[in-house]
Write a protein that holds these residues in place. Structure first.
Motif, PDB file in Angstrom:
ATOM      1  N   GLU A   5       0.828  -1.209   0.000  1.00 16.60           N
ATOM      2  CA  GLU A   5       0.000   0.000   0.000  1.00 16.60           C
ATOM      3  C   GLU A   5       0.860   1.256   0.000  1.00 16.60           C
ATOM      4  O   GLU A   5       0.542   2.231  -0.680  1.00 16.60           O
ATOM      5  CB  GLU A   5      -0.941  -0.019   1.207  1.00 16.60           C
ATOM      6  CG  GLU A   5      -2.022  -1.081   1.106  1.00 16.60           C
ATOM      7  CD  GLU A   5      -2.838  -1.188   2.386  1.00 16.60           C
ATOM      8  OE1 GLU A   5      -2.513  -0.519   3.379  1.00 16.60           O
ATOM      9  OE2 GLU A   5      -3.804  -1.968   2.376  1.00 16.60           O
ATOM     10  N   ASP A   6       1.956   1.236   0.771  1.00 15.69           N
ATOM     11  CA  ASP A   6       2.878   2.376   0.789  1.00 15.69           C
ATOM     12  C   ASP A   6       3.494   2.583  -0.590  1.00 15.69           C
ATOM     13  O   ASP A   6       3.616   3.717  -1.075  1.00 15.69           O
ATOM     14  CB  ASP A   6       3.995   2.161   1.810  1.00 15.69           C
ATOM     15  CG  ASP A   6       3.515   2.302   3.246  1.00 15.69           C
ATOM     16  OD1 ASP A   6       2.417   2.862   3.444  1.00 15.69           O
ATOM     17  OD2 ASP A   6       4.238   1.860   4.161  1.00 15.69           O
ATOM     18  N   ALA A   7       3.894   1.522  -1.222  1.00 19.64           N
ATOM     19  CA  ALA A   7       4.503   1.611  -2.558  1.00 19.64           C
ATOM     20  C   ALA A   7       3.497   2.137  -3.568  1.00 19.64           C
ATOM     21  O   ALA A   7       3.833   2.975  -4.427  1.00 19.64           O
ATOM     22  CB  ALA A   7       5.023   0.254  -2.989  1.00 19.64           C
ATOM     23  N   LYS A   8       2.255   1.674  -3.471  1.00 18.24           N
ATOM     24  CA  LYS A   8       1.219   2.139  -4.396  1.00 18.24           C
ATOM     25  C   LYS A   8       0.965   3.627  -4.202  1.00 18.24           C
ATOM     26  O   LYS A   8       0.883   4.386  -5.171  1.00 18.24           O
ATOM     27  CB  LYS A   8      -0.074   1.353  -4.169  1.00 18.24           C
ATOM     28  CG  LYS A   8      -1.191   1.752  -5.097  1.00 18.24           C
ATOM     29  CD  LYS A   8      -2.449   0.953  -4.824  1.00 18.24           C
ATOM     30  CE  LYS A   8      -3.576   1.436  -5.709  1.00 18.24           C
ATOM     31  NZ  LYS A   8      -4.839   0.773  -5.411  1.00 18.24           N
ATOM     32  N   GLU A   9       0.858   4.058  -2.956  1.00 20.62           N
ATOM     33  CA  GLU A   9       0.629   5.477  -2.662  1.00 20.62           C
ATOM     34  C   GLU A   9       1.795   6.336  -3.147  1.00 20.62           C
ATOM     35  O   GLU A   9       1.603   7.408  -3.728  1.00 20.62           O
ATOM     36  CB  GLU A   9       0.416   5.674  -1.158  1.00 20.62           C
ATOM     37  CG  GLU A   9       0.021   7.103  -0.798  1.00 20.62           C
ATOM     38  CD  GLU A   9      -0.251   7.249   0.691  1.00 20.62           C
ATOM     39  OE1 GLU A   9       0.192   8.277   1.240  1.00 20.62           O
ATOM     40  OE2 GLU A   9      -0.896   6.355   1.271  1.00 20.62           O
ATOM     41  N   THR A  10       2.993   5.846  -2.919  1.00 22.59           N
ATOM     42  CA  THR A  10       4.186   6.569  -3.368  1.00 22.59           C
ATOM     43  C   THR A  10       4.197   6.679  -4.893  1.00 22.59           C
ATOM     44  O   THR A  10       4.503   7.743  -5.448  1.00 22.59           O
ATOM     45  CB  THR A  10       5.466   5.866  -2.870  1.00 22.59           C
ATOM     46  OG1 THR A  10       5.439   5.832  -1.443  1.00 22.59           O
ATOM     47  CG2 THR A  10       6.705   6.596  -3.329  1.00 22.59           C
ATOM     48  N   ALA A  11       3.846   5.610  -5.571  1.00 21.48           N
ATOM     49  CA  ALA A  11       3.813   5.614  -7.035  1.00 21.48           C
ATOM     50  C   ALA A  11       2.743   6.568  -7.554  1.00 21.48           C
ATOM     51  O   ALA A  11       2.972   7.307  -8.523  1.00 21.48           O
ATOM     52  CB  ALA A  11       3.567   4.205  -7.564  1.00 21.48           C
ATOM     53  N   GLU A  12       1.581   6.578  -6.916  1.00 22.57           N
ATOM     54  CA  GLU A  12       0.513   7.493  -7.335  1.00 22.57           C
ATOM     55  C   GLU A  12       0.928   8.943  -7.128  1.00 22.57           C
ATOM     56  O   GLU A  12       0.676   9.799  -7.974  1.00 22.57           O
ATOM     57  CB  GLU A  12      -0.777   7.182  -6.568  1.00 22.57           C
ATOM     58  CG  GLU A  12      -1.434   5.897  -7.001  1.00 22.57           C
ATOM     59  CD  GLU A  12      -2.618   5.519  -6.117  1.00 22.57           C
ATOM     60  OE1 GLU A  12      -2.844   6.172  -5.083  1.00 22.57           O
ATOM     61  OE2 GLU A  12      -3.320   4.549  -6.486  1.00 22.57           O
ATOM     62  N   THR A  13       1.555   9.221  -5.987  1.00 23.35           N
ATOM     63  CA  THR A  13       2.029  10.581  -5.713  1.00 23.35           C
ATOM     64  C   THR A  13       3.072  11.002  -6.740  1.00 23.35           C
ATOM     65  O   THR A  13       3.021  12.116  -7.265  1.00 23.35           O
ATOM     66  CB  THR A  13       2.620  10.669  -4.290  1.00 23.35           C
ATOM     67  OG1 THR A  13       1.603  10.313  -3.349  1.00 23.35           O
ATOM     68  CG2 THR A  13       3.124  12.062  -3.989  1.00 23.35           C
ATOM     69  N   ALA A  14       3.999  10.117  -7.041  1.00 22.90           N
ATOM     70  CA  ALA A  14       5.028  10.416  -8.045  1.00 22.90           C
ATOM     71  C   ALA A  14       4.381  10.655  -9.401  1.00 22.90           C
ATOM     72  O   ALA A  14       4.771  11.573 -10.136  1.00 22.90           O
ATOM     73  CB  ALA A  14       6.036   9.286  -8.122  1.00 22.90           C
ATOM     74  N   GLY A  15       3.381   9.847  -9.736  1.00 22.38           N
ATOM     75  CA  GLY A  15       2.685  10.026 -11.013  1.00 22.38           C
ATOM     76  C   GLY A  15       1.993  11.368 -11.103  1.00 22.38           C
ATOM     77  O   GLY A  15       2.047  12.037 -12.135  1.00 22.38           O
ATOM     78  N   LYS A  17       2.838  14.087  -9.460  1.00 17.06           N
ATOM     79  CA  LYS A  17       3.874  15.124  -9.543  1.00 17.06           C
ATOM     80  C   LYS A  17       4.452  15.203 -10.956  1.00 17.06           C
ATOM     81  O   LYS A  17       4.697  16.289 -11.471  1.00 17.06           O
ATOM     82  CB  LYS A  17       4.980  14.861  -8.522  1.00 17.06           C
ATOM     83  CG  LYS A  17       4.549  15.161  -7.106  1.00 17.06           C
ATOM     84  CD  LYS A  17       5.683  14.978  -6.134  1.00 17.06           C
ATOM     85  CE  LYS A  17       5.230  15.320  -4.726  1.00 17.06           C
ATOM     86  NZ  LYS A  17       6.333  15.229  -3.761  1.00 17.06           N
ATOM     87  N   ILE A  18       4.652  14.060 -11.579  1.00 18.50           N
ATOM     88  CA  ILE A  18       5.169  14.045 -12.952  1.00 18.50           C
ATOM     89  C   ILE A  18       4.155  14.682 -13.899  1.00 18.50           C
ATOM     90  O   ILE A  18       4.515  15.491 -14.762  1.00 18.50           O
ATOM     91  CB  ILE A  18       5.507  12.604 -13.389  1.00 18.50           C
ATOM     92  CG1 ILE A  18       6.727  12.113 -12.631  1.00 18.50           C
ATOM     93  CG2 ILE A  18       5.727  12.525 -14.891  1.00 18.50           C
ATOM     94  CD1 ILE A  18       7.006  10.630 -12.786  1.00 18.50           C
ATOM     95  N   GLN A  19       2.891  14.347 -13.716  1.00 18.35           N
ATOM     96  CA  GLN A  19       1.852  14.931 -14.568  1.00 18.35           C
ATOM     97  C   GLN A  19       1.774  16.447 -14.368  1.00 18.35           C
ATOM     98  O   GLN A  19       1.681  17.196 -15.337  1.00 18.35           O
ATOM     99  CB  GLN A  19       0.496  14.304 -14.262  1.00 18.35           C
ATOM    100  CG  GLN A  19      -0.611  14.842 -15.153  1.00 18.35           C
ATOM    101  CD  GLN A  19      -1.955  14.195 -14.890  1.00 18.35           C
ATOM    102  OE1 GLN A  19      -2.074  13.322 -14.039  1.00 18.35           O
ATOM    103  NE2 GLN A  19      -2.961  14.615 -15.621  1.00 18.35           N
ATOM    104  N   ASP A  20       1.840  16.893 -13.116  1.00 15.74           N
ATOM    105  CA  ASP A  20       1.804  18.329 -12.838  1.00 15.74           C
ATOM    106  C   ASP A  20       3.004  19.030 -13.468  1.00 15.74           C
ATOM    107  O   ASP A  20       2.868  20.121 -14.045  1.00 15.74           O
ATOM    108  CB  ASP A  20       1.779  18.596 -11.331  1.00 15.74           C
ATOM    109  CG  ASP A  20       0.470  18.193 -10.675  1.00 15.74           C
ATOM    110  OD1 ASP A  20      -0.526  17.963 -11.413  1.00 15.74           O
ATOM    111  OD2 ASP A  20       0.439  18.108  -9.428  1.00 15.74           O
TER     112      ASP A  20
END
Length: 67
Positions: A5-15, A17-20
């Motif tokens: 779950e931590d990895a998924k949340e981190t990946a979503e946050t990174a995604g 930020k990249i999109q922004d």
């Protein structure tokens, strides 16, 4: 939270930020293109103005009004 779950949340946050960052970069590029077009339009208008002014001076000179 588990590791997955931590990895998924981190990946979503990174995604996000990249999109922004991508959208911000695209906006900046668009702004720069608009600025360059505006500068080109100004230069074109100034050149046209100078051309008309010079043409009018020549016409006045040919009419003999430059006494």
């Amino acid at each position: 939270m588990g590791f997955a779950e931590d990895a998924k949340e981190t990946a979503e946050t990174a995604g996000r930020k990249i999109q922004d960052a991508w959208e911000d970069t695209a906006d900046r590029i668009g702004d720069k293109v608009d600025e360059m077009k505006a500068d080109a339009d100004v230069k074109k208008a100034e050149a046209e103005r100078d051309s008309v002014h010079k043409r009018n001076e020549v016409k006045e000179h040919l009419r003999g009004d430059d006494r």
